[in-house]
Structures are given as C-alpha cells and as structure tokens.
Design an enzyme around this catalytic site. Sequence first.
Site, PDB file in Angstrom:
ATOM      1  N   SER A  81      25.427  23.419 -12.000  1.00 35.86           N
ATOM      2  CA  SER A  81      24.501  24.519 -11.727  1.00 35.86           C
ATOM      3  C   SER A  81      25.088  25.447 -10.682  1.00 35.86           C
ATOM      4  O   SER A  81      25.917  25.040  -9.861  1.00 35.86           O
ATOM      5  CB  SER A  81      23.160  23.975 -11.224  1.00 35.86           C
ATOM      6  OG  SER A  81      23.290  23.467  -9.904  1.00 35.86           O
ATOM      7  N   ASP A  82      24.670  26.700 -10.719  1.00 30.68           N
ATOM      8  CA  ASP A  82      24.932  27.566  -9.576  1.00 30.68           C
ATOM      9  C   ASP A  82      24.194  26.972  -8.378  1.00 30.68           C
ATOM     10  O   ASP A  82      23.277  26.172  -8.529  1.00 30.68           O
ATOM     11  CB  ASP A  82      24.450  28.989  -9.874  1.00 30.68           C
ATOM     12  CG  ASP A  82      25.174  30.028  -9.033  1.00 30.68           C
ATOM     13  OD1 ASP A  82      25.745  29.668  -7.978  1.00 30.68           O
ATOM     14  OD2 ASP A  82      25.165  31.209  -9.413  1.00 30.68           O
ATOM     15  N   TRP A  83      24.599  27.345  -7.192  1.00 32.55           N
ATOM     16  CA  TRP A  83      24.093  26.723  -5.968  1.00 32.55           C
ATOM     17  C   TRP A  83      22.590  26.959  -5.828  1.00 32.55           C
ATOM     18  O   TRP A  83      22.141  28.074  -5.573  1.00 32.55           O
ATOM     19  CB  TRP A  83      24.852  27.264  -4.766  1.00 32.55           C
ATOM     20  CG  TRP A  83      26.053  26.475  -4.368  1.00 32.55           C
ATOM     21  CD1 TRP A  83      26.404  26.118  -3.095  1.00 32.55           C
ATOM     22  CD2 TRP A  83      27.082  25.925  -5.215  1.00 32.55           C
ATOM     23  NE1 TRP A  83      27.579  25.384  -3.105  1.00 32.55           N
ATOM     24  CE2 TRP A  83      28.011  25.250  -4.386  1.00 32.55           C
ATOM     25  CE3 TRP A  83      27.307  25.926  -6.586  1.00 32.55           C
ATOM     26  CZ2 TRP A  83      29.132  24.591  -4.890  1.00 32.55           C
ATOM     27  CZ3 TRP A  83      28.420  25.275  -7.089  1.00 32.55           C
ATOM     28  CH2 TRP A  83      29.311  24.620  -6.255  1.00 32.55           C
ATOM     29  N   GLY A 136      20.569  26.459  -8.383  1.00 27.03           N
ATOM     30  CA  GLY A 136      20.109  26.953  -9.672  1.00 27.03           C
ATOM     31  C   GLY A 136      19.411  25.919 -10.533  1.00 27.03           C
ATOM     32  O   GLY A 136      18.906  26.251 -11.603  1.00 27.03           O
TER      33      GLY A 136
END
Length: 365
Positions: A142-144, A146
């Site tokens: 995941s994006d940070w 996300g």
Amino acid sequence: IGRVLGEEQWGKGTNVELGPTIDVVRVPEWGRTFETYGEDPYLNGRMGAAEIEGIQSQGPIANANMYLTMQQETDRFHIDSVVDERTLQEIYLPPFGAAVSGGVGSFMCAYIKTNGVYSCENPHLLNGLLKTQLAFPGWVMSDWGGTQSTDASASAGLDQEMPGDRYYGQALETAVTNGEVSMAILDGHVRRILITMFRHGLFDKPQPGNWDSKVTTPEHAAFSRKVAEQGTVLLKNEGNILPLSGVSSIAVIGMDGGTKPQVEGGGSSHVVAPYVISPLDGIRKRAGAGIHVSYSDGSDVAGAASVARAAEVAIVSVSTVEGEGHDRPNLELPGNQDQLISTVAAANPKTIVVLNTGGPVLMPW
C-alpha cells in the site's frame, strides 16, 4: 537514471526503491506531475520499464506506483476516479503492463478510489487486472497509510500494508483465526513477497549500506546535471536570439532567476541537492567580467521593466510550486509572473522566458 537511483538506494541499505511513478497524467494540475513521465501511455511505459531495469540491476527491487488511477493530491484519501473499462485498459493500464513485462518486483496501490472502491482493496484492479490479466508475479504494497481495511484488502490482493500494522498486524492474525481471511490467501501474500526477494537475490547479496551512508558522488552530481541539461526543451527561438553572443549587458528577472530558484517538487520526492547554482550566478560566471549582468526579483514589475530596458537582453525566469498533498489551482503561473513577462517583453523586445515548471502552464504572453 535508473542505475544511479539503484546504486544510491542500495548504498543506503534500501531493498525496495519506491519508484518509478508511471501514472498517466490526465489532470495537468496534479501536484505530482513532475514525478511522472507525462501524459502518453506508451512513452510512460517505455521510460518506466527502462528505469526499472536500471534500478534492479544495482540490487534493489523497483516499485511501480501509484496504481492505478491516481490523478489528484487534493483530498486524495476521499476522491473517486470514475473510469470506464475501455479507458482503464487503453490509457491507465499500459504503463503498468510495461512495468510487469520489464520485470518489476513490486507495485504500490494508490490512496484514491477507482469506481467507488479504494485502490488497495479493489479486487478488479489488484486480483483482476494486475495479478490475473497482466500475470504479475510480484507483490503489492500500500501507499503509506493507504490501507483502509483488513479482510477486504487481504482478499482483494493487497500483500503488504505500509508502513505500520494497523490492519495487517494483530488484526490480520485475528481475521485469519476467525475465518474471515483464509490461510491460503495469507500464504499467497507471503509467497509473493518471499519469492520476489529470492528472485532478486536479496537473501544472497550482502547489503553493504545503511541509512547514514554517504552515497552521493561527484560523478553522480555531474550525471544529474547532464540529465537536467538534456531534459531542457527549447520551445521557441524567434529571431535566433539564442545562443547569446556579442552582447554587452544582460538583465536577469524573477525570483526564480536569483534569490529563490525552484530546484525540486515537494513531498516524498525531496532530495538534498549536492549544490544549487541560481540562474543569476550561473549567467554571471559564464558571462565573465566583460558583460554587465543586472538583476531584479520582479516583485516590482515596473522596476523590473526598467532593469530590462537598460540591458541588451532580458532573461525572465519563472516557476511553479508543486508537491505532494496538494494540486495547483489552475494552469496559470502563480503570482504576478504572467504580468511580469508581458511587461518586461514590452520594455525589451529581446526577452527570453525560462519556464522552470514541473508541468504544463498557460502562456498568454
């Protein structure tokens, strides 16, 4: 570029390099346009695949991001990209398909929603398009911040939550124990991560660096300058005013020309430059003692015009401010820069405009 990035990241003790960003730019005001390879799906894919090859040749695993319809920074945790299937297939997906063909080891799912479902729990994007249609063998992080759920994300194809364990720590163990997420799904996540790490030799190659290692070199600084020079585009050269020769005076105009040159975008792409030379300092050094170089920061437009009028040639350097977390409000140059250009050009017909921007801008002058 990829090789230099990979070498420096490996020297810092990094095993995954969080790039390249290969989103197709469909909203030109997007605050992270400067991180990407632009609006053409084919060019994006070819450039991204080349960068990936370079990064992974030096040790780290590259990361294709931000998958898949990331076009906005403002309100990025809530915005929904409503995209029909043909557009997904023909515009958004090809660069990421090129990344898979290029052997990228990991993907990063984006913050935003696509057709009402968050990217990191979207089964169509992850299990459907990426892991089935494109047959991507690596893993998805995941994006940070996300990740939005435990069982929905795990079942949809998210392999790793970053950077914490709000949803994939004890919560994921509990979900598996309670039968909400099957052990087979959990094993699949672990298998994708470990096999990719083995495939890229992370268990076999000693990691020489650490976060405190100094990895910049004079060679890399010279290469970075060369890349910047080759990335400069001459849009127009009316009257063959360039290259400059035989002039006795030059006026440099604009904040970007002197006191506050824009050298990068903001956010997670931030780096510490080995050095910064302003246009004013560079022009003075190149011009030498025989050419008078004057300067106005442009805050007083009339004063800037007077400085320009007194010189043989005026160089107006303008810029945009771009970064993660916010978009540009429009495509205009911020502040008084359009007025500055028009006024200086009226005062001196030999005016050169330098656009130091990370994305497209309107040019009414």
